[in-house]
Design a protein around this motif. Structure first.
Motif, short mmCIF file in Angstrom:
data_model
loop_
_atom_site.label_atom_id
_atom_site.label_comp_id
_atom_site.label_asym_id
_atom_site.label_seq_id
_atom_site.Cartn_x
_atom_site.Cartn_y
_atom_site.Cartn_z
N PRO A 69 30.28 -36.86 -37.21
CA PRO A 69 31.47 -35.94 -38.08
C PRO A 69 32.68 -35.53 -37.30
O PRO A 69 32.60 -35.57 -36.03
CB PRO A 69 30.46 -34.87 -38.15
CG PRO A 69 29.10 -35.03 -37.87
CD PRO A 69 29.18 -36.08 -37.15
N ASP A 70 33.68 -35.86 -37.89
CA ASP A 70 34.91 -35.76 -37.19
C ASP A 70 35.37 -36.43 -36.15
O ASP A 70 36.19 -36.18 -35.24
CB ASP A 70 35.11 -34.10 -36.85
CG ASP A 70 34.77 -33.15 -38.03
OD1 ASP A 70 35.41 -33.42 -39.16
OD2 ASP A 70 34.07 -32.02 -37.76
N TRP A 71 34.71 -37.75 -36.21
CA TRP A 71 35.07 -38.66 -35.08
C TRP A 71 35.62 -39.51 -35.53
O TRP A 71 35.39 -40.27 -36.58
CB TRP A 71 33.59 -39.26 -34.33
CG TRP A 71 33.72 -40.07 -33.05
CD1 TRP A 71 34.08 -39.77 -31.89
CD2 TRP A 71 33.72 -41.35 -33.10
NE1 TRP A 71 34.22 -40.64 -31.22
CE2 TRP A 71 33.93 -41.85 -31.89
CE3 TRP A 71 33.44 -42.39 -34.01
CZ2 TRP A 71 34.02 -43.06 -31.43
CZ3 TRP A 71 33.46 -43.72 -33.68
CH2 TRP A 71 33.48 -43.97 -32.61
N ILE A 72 36.86 -39.77 -35.00
CA ILE A 72 37.83 -40.99 -35.33
C ILE A 72 37.70 -42.13 -34.32
O ILE A 72 37.89 -42.20 -33.11
CB ILE A 72 39.17 -40.61 -35.46
CG1 ILE A 72 39.36 -39.31 -36.26
CG2 ILE A 72 40.26 -41.82 -35.91
CD1 ILE A 72 40.77 -38.64 -35.96
N PRO A 73 36.98 -43.23 -35.02
CA PRO A 73 36.81 -44.51 -34.15
C PRO A 73 38.21 -45.00 -33.80
O PRO A 73 39.23 -44.90 -34.41
CB PRO A 73 36.12 -45.59 -35.26
CG PRO A 73 36.64 -44.92 -36.42
CD PRO A 73 36.92 -43.59 -36.57
N PRO A 74 37.92 -45.94 -32.42
CA PRO A 74 39.13 -46.44 -31.87
C PRO A 74 39.38 -47.89 -32.74
O PRO A 74 38.51 -48.15 -33.57
CB PRO A 74 38.50 -46.86 -30.70
CG PRO A 74 37.15 -47.11 -30.61
CD PRO A 74 36.56 -45.87 -31.77
N ALA A 75 40.31 -48.58 -32.41
CA ALA A 75 40.61 -49.86 -33.03
C ALA A 75 39.44 -50.62 -32.73
O ALA A 75 38.80 -50.63 -31.80
CB ALA A 75 41.92 -50.59 -32.34
N ALA A 76 39.19 -51.87 -33.40
CA ALA A 76 38.07 -52.73 -33.30
C ALA A 76 37.99 -53.42 -31.91
O ALA A 76 37.06 -53.59 -31.51
CB ALA A 76 38.48 -53.95 -34.10
N GLU A 77 39.08 -53.58 -31.11
CA GLU A 77 38.92 -54.08 -29.73
C GLU A 77 38.99 -53.29 -28.68
O GLU A 77 38.80 -53.45 -27.58
CB GLU A 77 40.07 -55.12 -29.61
CG GLU A 77 41.46 -54.35 -29.43
CD GLU A 77 42.19 -54.01 -30.93
OE1 GLU A 77 43.13 -53.44 -30.88
OE2 GLU A 77 41.57 -54.48 -31.88
N SER A 78 38.59 -51.87 -29.10
CA SER A 78 38.63 -50.67 -28.13
C SER A 78 37.37 -50.07 -28.23
O SER A 78 36.72 -50.26 -28.97
CB SER A 78 39.84 -49.52 -28.41
OG SER A 78 41.24 -50.26 -28.33
N VAL A 79 37.20 -49.17 -27.22
CA VAL A 79 36.25 -48.29 -26.97
C VAL A 79 36.87 -46.69 -27.05
O VAL A 79 38.02 -46.55 -26.82
CB VAL A 79 35.23 -48.40 -25.87
CG1 VAL A 79 34.49 -49.59 -26.26
CG2 VAL A 79 35.89 -48.41 -24.60
N ALA A 81 32.30 -51.59 -16.92
CA ALA A 81 31.61 -52.11 -17.93
C ALA A 81 32.50 -53.51 -18.57
O ALA A 81 31.80 -54.02 -19.61
CB ALA A 81 31.36 -51.27 -19.24
N GLY A 82 33.71 -53.49 -18.18
CA GLY A 82 34.57 -54.34 -18.51
C GLY A 82 35.48 -54.05 -19.71
O GLY A 82 35.92 -54.75 -20.25
N PHE A 83 35.34 -52.84 -20.15
CA PHE A 83 36.25 -52.38 -21.09
C PHE A 83 37.75 -52.09 -20.67
O PHE A 83 37.73 -51.36 -19.85
CB PHE A 83 35.77 -51.00 -21.71
CG PHE A 83 34.17 -51.28 -22.37
CD1 PHE A 83 33.94 -51.94 -23.50
CD2 PHE A 83 33.22 -50.52 -21.99
CE1 PHE A 83 32.65 -52.07 -24.13
CE2 PHE A 83 32.00 -50.52 -22.42
CZ PHE A 83 31.66 -51.27 -23.67
N LYS A 84 38.48 -52.59 -21.27
CA LYS A 84 40.01 -52.63 -20.98
C LYS A 84 40.78 -52.04 -21.62
O LYS A 84 41.86 -51.26 -21.24
CB LYS A 84 40.57 -54.07 -20.64
CG LYS A 84 39.91 -54.91 -19.90
CD LYS A 84 39.65 -54.57 -18.39
CE LYS A 84 38.92 -55.44 -17.38
NZ LYS A 84 37.98 -54.89 -16.39
#
Length: 88
Positions: A4-14, A73-76
């Motif tokens: 709830p109320d969480w806006i996801p990041p773009a597909a290539e993001s976390v 973890a390699g997330f840029k």
């Protein structure tokens, strides 16, 4: 998973969500962070306490720890979200 109320990041993001709060009558601040992908699946996270004077210091520490976890973890591409306006 729907958060709830969480806006996801773009597909290539976390997204890194961070928070901290003052613990009872001592100099400890509790902190936590969670890293989720663009569909809301949990990827990494951490929680703990730190001996600091303010919640702001705890928030900044949570952001630091979360960014460190993301990097390891390699997330840029990381969107960082906190409810602490002073941390922006």
């Amino acid at each position: 998973m729907v958060i709830p109320d969480w806006i996801p990041p773009a597909a290539e993001s976390v997204k890194l969500n961070c928070d901290a709060s003052k613990l009872h009558n001592d100099d400890s601040v509790g902190f936590g962070c969670a890293i989720r992908d663009n569909i809301g699946d949990w990827q990494r996270g951490c929680a703990g306490t730190i001996q600091v004077a303010s919640v702001l210091e705890g928030e900044l520490f949570a952001i630091y720890k979360g960014l460190l976890l993301a990097w390891e973890a390699g997330f840029k591409q990381v969107d960082c979200e906190t409810d602490c306006h002073e941390a922006y």
